[in-house]
Enzyme design. Structure first.
Site, PDB file in Angstrom:
ATOM      1  N   ASN A 195       0.901  -1.105  -0.105  1.00  0.00           N
ATOM      2  CA  ASN A 195       0.101   0.113   0.274  1.00  0.00           C
ATOM      3  C   ASN A 195       1.071   1.299   0.141  1.00  0.00           C
ATOM      4  O   ASN A 195       1.363   1.605   1.262  1.00  0.00           O
ATOM      5  CB  ASN A 195      -1.064   0.066   1.269  1.00  0.00           C
ATOM      6  CG  ASN A 195      -1.954  -1.281   1.202  1.00  0.00           C
ATOM      7  OD1 ASN A 195      -2.580  -1.422   0.182  1.00  0.00           O
ATOM      8  ND2 ASN A 195      -2.008  -1.773   2.276  1.00  0.00           N
ATOM      9  N   GLU A 278      -8.500  -2.755  -2.803  1.00  0.00           N
ATOM     10  CA  GLU A 278      -8.612  -1.971  -1.767  1.00  0.00           C
ATOM     11  C   GLU A 278      -8.203  -0.189  -1.689  1.00  0.00           C
ATOM     12  O   GLU A 278      -7.459   0.148  -0.681  1.00  0.00           O
ATOM     13  CB  GLU A 278      -7.837  -2.543  -0.578  1.00  0.00           C
ATOM     14  CG  GLU A 278      -8.067  -4.122  -0.168  1.00  0.00           C
ATOM     15  CD  GLU A 278      -7.471  -4.658   0.884  1.00  0.00           C
ATOM     16  OE1 GLU A 278      -8.086  -5.665   1.500  1.00  0.00           O
ATOM     17  OE2 GLU A 278      -6.294  -4.355   1.145  1.00  0.00           O
ATOM     18  N   ARG A 311       0.132  -8.391  -7.914  1.00  0.00           N
ATOM     19  CA  ARG A 311      -0.707  -9.232  -6.953  1.00  0.00           C
ATOM     20  C   ARG A 311      -1.822  -9.447  -7.380  1.00  0.00           C
ATOM     21  O   ARG A 311      -2.643  -8.360  -8.060  1.00  0.00           O
ATOM     22  CB  ARG A 311      -0.633  -7.920  -5.888  1.00  0.00           C
ATOM     23  CG  ARG A 311       0.723  -8.318  -5.054  1.00  0.00           C
ATOM     24  CD  ARG A 311       0.523  -7.618  -3.480  1.00  0.00           C
ATOM     25  NE  ARG A 311       0.248  -8.577  -2.464  1.00  0.00           N
ATOM     26  CZ  ARG A 311      -0.672  -8.367  -1.731  1.00  0.00           C
ATOM     27  NH1 ARG A 311      -1.353  -7.069  -1.756  1.00  0.00           N
ATOM     28  NH2 ARG A 311      -1.023  -9.021  -0.706  1.00  0.00           N
ATOM     29  N   ARG A 328     -16.342 -13.034  -2.667  1.00  0.00           N
ATOM     30  CA  ARG A 328     -15.216 -12.447  -2.675  1.00  0.00           C
ATOM     31  C   ARG A 328     -14.207 -13.585  -2.934  1.00  0.00           C
ATOM     32  O   ARG A 328     -12.949 -13.470  -3.548  1.00  0.00           O
ATOM     33  CB  ARG A 328     -14.641 -11.663  -1.189  1.00  0.00           C
ATOM     34  CG  ARG A 328     -13.227 -11.595  -1.136  1.00  0.00           C
ATOM     35  CD  ARG A 328     -13.049 -10.748   0.183  1.00  0.00           C
ATOM     36  NE  ARG A 328     -11.659 -10.771   0.540  1.00  0.00           N
ATOM     37  CZ  ARG A 328     -11.392  -9.949   1.679  1.00  0.00           C
ATOM     38  NH1 ARG A 328     -12.078  -9.533   2.344  1.00  0.00           N
ATOM     39  NH2 ARG A 328      -9.779 -10.044   1.952  1.00  0.00           N
ATOM     40  N   ASP A 357      -7.900 -14.422   2.804  1.00  0.00           N
ATOM     41  CA  ASP A 357      -6.916 -13.639   3.214  1.00  0.00           C
ATOM     42  C   ASP A 357      -6.268 -14.065   4.225  1.00  0.00           C
ATOM     43  O   ASP A 357      -6.433 -13.833   5.537  1.00  0.00           O
ATOM     44  CB  ASP A 357      -7.806 -12.194   3.677  1.00  0.00           C
ATOM     45  CG  ASP A 357      -6.724 -11.014   3.972  1.00  0.00           C
ATOM     46  OD1 ASP A 357      -5.545 -11.258   3.433  1.00  0.00           O
ATOM     47  OD2 ASP A 357      -7.172 -10.199   4.445  1.00  0.00           O
ATOM     48  N   GLU A 379       2.190 -16.546  -2.451  1.00  0.00           N
ATOM     49  CA  GLU A 379       2.411 -15.697  -1.390  1.00  0.00           C
ATOM     50  C   GLU A 379       1.604 -16.291  -0.137  1.00  0.00           C
ATOM     51  O   GLU A 379       0.513 -16.573  -0.058  1.00  0.00           O
ATOM     52  CB  GLU A 379       1.443 -14.427  -1.825  1.00  0.00           C
ATOM     53  CG  GLU A 379       1.738 -13.172  -0.697  1.00  0.00           C
ATOM     54  CD  GLU A 379       1.091 -11.889  -1.061  1.00  0.00           C
ATOM     55  OE1 GLU A 379       1.726 -11.325  -1.845  1.00  0.00           O
ATOM     56  OE2 GLU A 379       0.090 -11.690  -0.411  1.00  0.00           O
ATOM     57  N   GLU A 385      -1.106 -11.918  11.120  1.00  0.00           N
ATOM     58  CA  GLU A 385      -2.380 -11.231  10.996  1.00  0.00           C
ATOM     59  C   GLU A 385      -3.419 -11.845  11.898  1.00  0.00           C
ATOM     60  O   GLU A 385      -4.129 -11.401  12.659  1.00  0.00           O
ATOM     61  CB  GLU A 385      -2.592 -10.559   9.822  1.00  0.00           C
ATOM     62  CG  GLU A 385      -3.728  -9.560   9.743  1.00  0.00           C
ATOM     63  CD  GLU A 385      -4.163  -9.268   8.208  1.00  0.00           C
ATOM     64  OE1 GLU A 385      -5.172  -8.415   8.208  1.00  0.00           O
ATOM     65  OE2 GLU A 385      -3.386  -9.167   7.454  1.00  0.00           O
ATOM     66  N   GLU A 490      -6.208 -23.024  15.811  1.00  0.00           N
ATOM     67  CA  GLU A 490      -7.405 -23.326  14.979  1.00  0.00           C
ATOM     68  C   GLU A 490      -8.504 -23.868  15.671  1.00  0.00           C
ATOM     69  O   GLU A 490      -9.891 -23.288  15.638  1.00  0.00           O
ATOM     70  CB  GLU A 490      -7.285 -24.408  13.794  1.00  0.00           C
ATOM     71  CG  GLU A 490      -8.294 -24.615  12.902  1.00  0.00           C
ATOM     72  CD  GLU A 490      -8.372 -25.627  12.013  1.00  0.00           C
ATOM     73  OE1 GLU A 490      -8.958 -25.503  11.039  1.00  0.00           O
ATOM     74  OE2 GLU A 490      -7.261 -26.463  12.027  1.00  0.00           O
ATOM     75  N   TRP A 520     -16.950  -5.774   3.326  1.00  0.00           N
ATOM     76  CA  TRP A 520     -15.772  -6.502   3.024  1.00  0.00           C
ATOM     77  C   TRP A 520     -15.798  -8.029   2.463  1.00  0.00           C
ATOM     78  O   TRP A 520     -14.860  -8.775   2.086  1.00  0.00           O
ATOM     79  CB  TRP A 520     -14.721  -6.628   4.188  1.00  0.00           C
ATOM     80  CG  TRP A 520     -14.138  -5.219   4.604  1.00  0.00           C
ATOM     81  CD1 TRP A 520     -14.634  -4.349   5.398  1.00  0.00           C
ATOM     82  CD2 TRP A 520     -13.144  -4.505   3.843  1.00  0.00           C
ATOM     83  NE1 TRP A 520     -14.202  -2.985   5.307  1.00  0.00           N
ATOM     84  CE2 TRP A 520     -13.177  -3.108   4.697  1.00  0.00           C
ATOM     85  CE3 TRP A 520     -11.920  -4.762   2.866  1.00  0.00           C
ATOM     86  CZ2 TRP A 520     -12.029  -2.323   4.209  1.00  0.00           C
ATOM     87  CZ3 TRP A 520     -11.201  -3.942   2.743  1.00  0.00           C
ATOM     88  CH2 TRP A 520     -11.208  -2.536   3.318  1.00  0.00           C
TER      89      TRP A 520
END
Length: 658
Positions: A195, A278, A311, A328, A357, A379, A385, A490, A520
């Site tokens: 970004n 985004e 990407r 999505r 994601d 990737e 995160e 998990e 989103w």
């Protein structure tokens, strides 16, 4: 003169390169043959080890120079630049390579072997990386972002590269970072956030000297530097009225800017681009395709051997949650498969390993294997995160290994299809332990080793890291708590592949409906009757049909879909019986409680290692375990309570649910 080994600031953890790791080499007589910058790096490493442990290093002696325990020989011409061989005969261990990188990787291979490298006989083995590019993307901001801070999704302090709006003046720790990366096989780094904000955009032009300074200190360890750039740079930096990729003035601007980059950094790796995603600018604004955008930059880089990494993380982030037909998960495939074959040879499409994601459990992206005419890079996300943000122990080696071994198309695994390389979002920062949580170093090391060999056994890689970092004392206990930590995480978070259920924005801690009514596109659709997203072809979004036939058939029906992905692909009742024999609701209850119990057990194992681990490191991990246990209990209570209230179904074991 040998290149001096980086000196870490006082209090900074050496991670998996403590002095003790070099004991086996440092106490012996070593001959180094060859010349070049990376050979000087090898010489510096061996010379420092010799000074500490009493050994000796000799340069370029002939056969009459006497017996050597270790020979590091540059000059074999039938190997690639990163390849090396190892053999042991008549009391001498010999590493041979054609390129400086190969000799450096061969040295670190001997370091990993330790005393075993100097025992018995060893037939010649050839080692070469399966993937040519093994790269980390740093989401580091030059200027501190008002929302995301210095490092976006960073959980290990500030940036290694940037401070107070500019490149750090003292880059010795960056050089030490390059050393760590080389020791596990990583050969490329992008030094700024995908970004790209206004300050970061200027790194491409008038601030390229700061990038060059970073490149200079990474180069001695074979790490090439890459830069994230804004697609709108011709407008933002060049004063043009357009960034249209087919405009001749735009093409000329990129050619000139790229020429200047290579004048400053001759071995520059290339550009990383996030476009039309985004809020980032891209070719859609001009009615052009992503292939048009990528090929614009590929043409500018091509004369210098550079690569553009484009990407594929492109989706509608302004989705109407009421519309169940928009998915999505479909986005990357829908956007890019029609463009297969349209990308330049030096354009690499960078694809997240899952379709959403970086969740704790996702299916492998169907885009991998669906574009045979395009170079793809896969990737991963080393920064945690969605897996505990380096406050929780969550070693991701088993998950990545499952992804890389997944047979995506015509018998080829993901690791084989990643012709453009394996790339990951880095988890390192200026924290004294590099990764915030000392045990999160295992993820960075494991990424590098799996990028070198995607078919490597992750448990063996974990043992390598433990042995190098901690020595043999705590090895058994550490292996036990790390090896099951991903599945433990998990268990107490998102069940059966449903994903998310996190606090919006910062993504730490539970919020079951946190994104349920957001734009989103990350929903679970829980109601009184059931939970999950119908992605079947027959009745849902059709996402399951994006896979090759065997997988499409497997995922299409809840009767054949693997339990761990059931709620990703299907909306089912709480009473639906899993292949395990449990109902969905009982699985939710049981696994939340099991997850908490496993964290409690891991915390006790770590406590028992107090006398075997450096006290400062032990205290940091103990502190993080307290937070992990608190958070795991919160996840357990909120998730179980939510689904008890939705379903009205009692826990068959009678445990307390609020």
């Amino acid at each position: 003169m040998p290149l001096p080994v980086p000196v870490l600031p006082e209090g900074v953890d050496p991670a998996w390169l403590p002095p003790a790791a070099f004991r086996a080499i440092g106490g012996r007589r070593t001959l180094i043959r060859g010349s070049g910058p990376l050979v000087e790096t090898v010489h510096g490493e061996v010379a420092q080890a010799g000074r500490k442990f009493g050994g000796r290093v000799v340069r370029d002696a002939g056969p009459e120079g006497g017996a050597y325990d270790l020979v590091l020989d540059l000059g074999v011409h039938d190997l690639g630049d990163e390849d090396f061989t190892v053999a042991r005969e008549n009391g001498t261990t010999t590493v041979t390579a054609s390129g400086g990188r190969g000799l450096l990787y061969g040295l670190f291979h001997v370091v990993r072997l330790g005393e075993a490298a100097f025992a018995g006989e060893r037939a010649r083995e050839t080692h070469r990386p399966a993937l040519a590019l093994r790269m980390l993307d740093h989401w580091d901001n030059v200027a501190v972002h008002p929302v995301m801070g210095q490092v976006e999704r960073g959980y290990a302090g500030g940036s290694l590269f940037w401070e107070d709006g500019r490149a750090r003046e003292d880059l010795e720790r960056v050089r030490a970072y390059g050393r760590l990366l080389a020791a596990c096989g990583i050969n490329a780094v992008a030094v700024n956030n995908v970004n790209v904000h206004e300050t970061e955009a200027r790194l491409l032009t008038d601030r390229i000297g700061e990038v060059a300074a970073i490149a200079d200190v990474l180069r001695p360890y074979g790490v090439r530097t890459h830069l994230s750039v804004s697609f709108a740079a011709p407008v933002v930096l060049g004063g043009l009225s357009t960034a249209d990729p087919l405009d001749e003035a735009v093409r000329g601007w990129w050619a000139g800017a790229t020429r200047a980059v290579y004048e400053a950094i001759p071995d520059f790796g290339g550009y990383v681009v996030k476009a039309d995603s985004e809020g980032q600018p891209g070719p859609f604004a001009y009615g052009r395709s992503h292939a048009d955008g990528a090929n614009l930059l590929a043409a500018a880089l091509e004369p210098y051997g550079g690569t553009v990494h484009w990407r594929a993380f492109v989706y509608d982030h302004r989705q109407d949650w009421r519309d169940r037909s928009t998915d999505r998960a479909r986005a990357a495939y829908d956007h890019f498969v029609p463009l297969d074959g349209a990308f330049a040879d030096n354009a690499v499409l960078q694809v997240k390993h899952g379709p959403i994601d970086f969740q704790v459990r996702e299916p492998v992206s169907p885009l991998i294997g669906a574009m045979p005419g395009t170079r793809l890079a896969v990737e991963l996300q080393v920064t945690q995160e969605y897996t505990g943000q380096q406050r929780h122990v969550c070693w991701l080696g088993p998950m990545w290994s499952e992804v890389l071994r997944f047979t995506a198309e015509q018998g080829a695994s993901v690791g084989e299809l990643a012709r453009g390389g394996l790339i990951a979002v880095s988890n390192a920062g200026d924290d004294p332990f590099w990764t915030g949580h000392p045990l999160a170093q295992a993820n960075l090391y494991t990424f590098g080793r799996l990028a070198w060999g995607p078919d490597a056994e992750p448990g063996e890689v974990l043992d390598e890291w433990i042995g190098l970092t901690f020595g043999p004392g705590p090895a058994e206990g550490l292996h036990a708590v790390l090896d099951r930590s991903w599945r433990t995480y998990e268990k107490y978070t998102a069940p059966l592949g449903v994903g998310f259920m996190v606090q919006p924005g910062h993504h730490y801690g539970p919020s079951v409906d946190g994104y349920e009514y957001s734009p989103w596109g990350t929903y679970h659709f829980a109601d009184r009757d059931g939970i999950g997203v119908d992605r079947s072809v027959a009745t849902g979004t059709g996402y399951a049909g994006q896979y090759a036939k065997p997988w499409a058939e497997l995922y299409e029906s809840p009767d054949t879909c693997p339990d761990e992905l059931l709620l990703f692909f299907h909306h089912v009742s709480y009473g639906h019986t899993l292949h395990s024999g449990k109902t969905v609701i009982q699985h939710i209850y049981d696994t939340r409680f099991e997850g908490v119990a496993e964290v409690e057990e891991a915390r006790e194992v770590w406590a028992s290692l107090a006398g075997l681990v450096d006290p400062v490191r032990h205290a940091r991990v103990a502190e993080r375990y307290e937070e992990q246990l608190r958070s795991a209990r919160e996840w357990c209570d909120q998730v179980n309570s939510y689904f008890f209230r939705k379903s009205g179904v009692l826990d068959e074991r009678g445990r307390r649910i609020y």
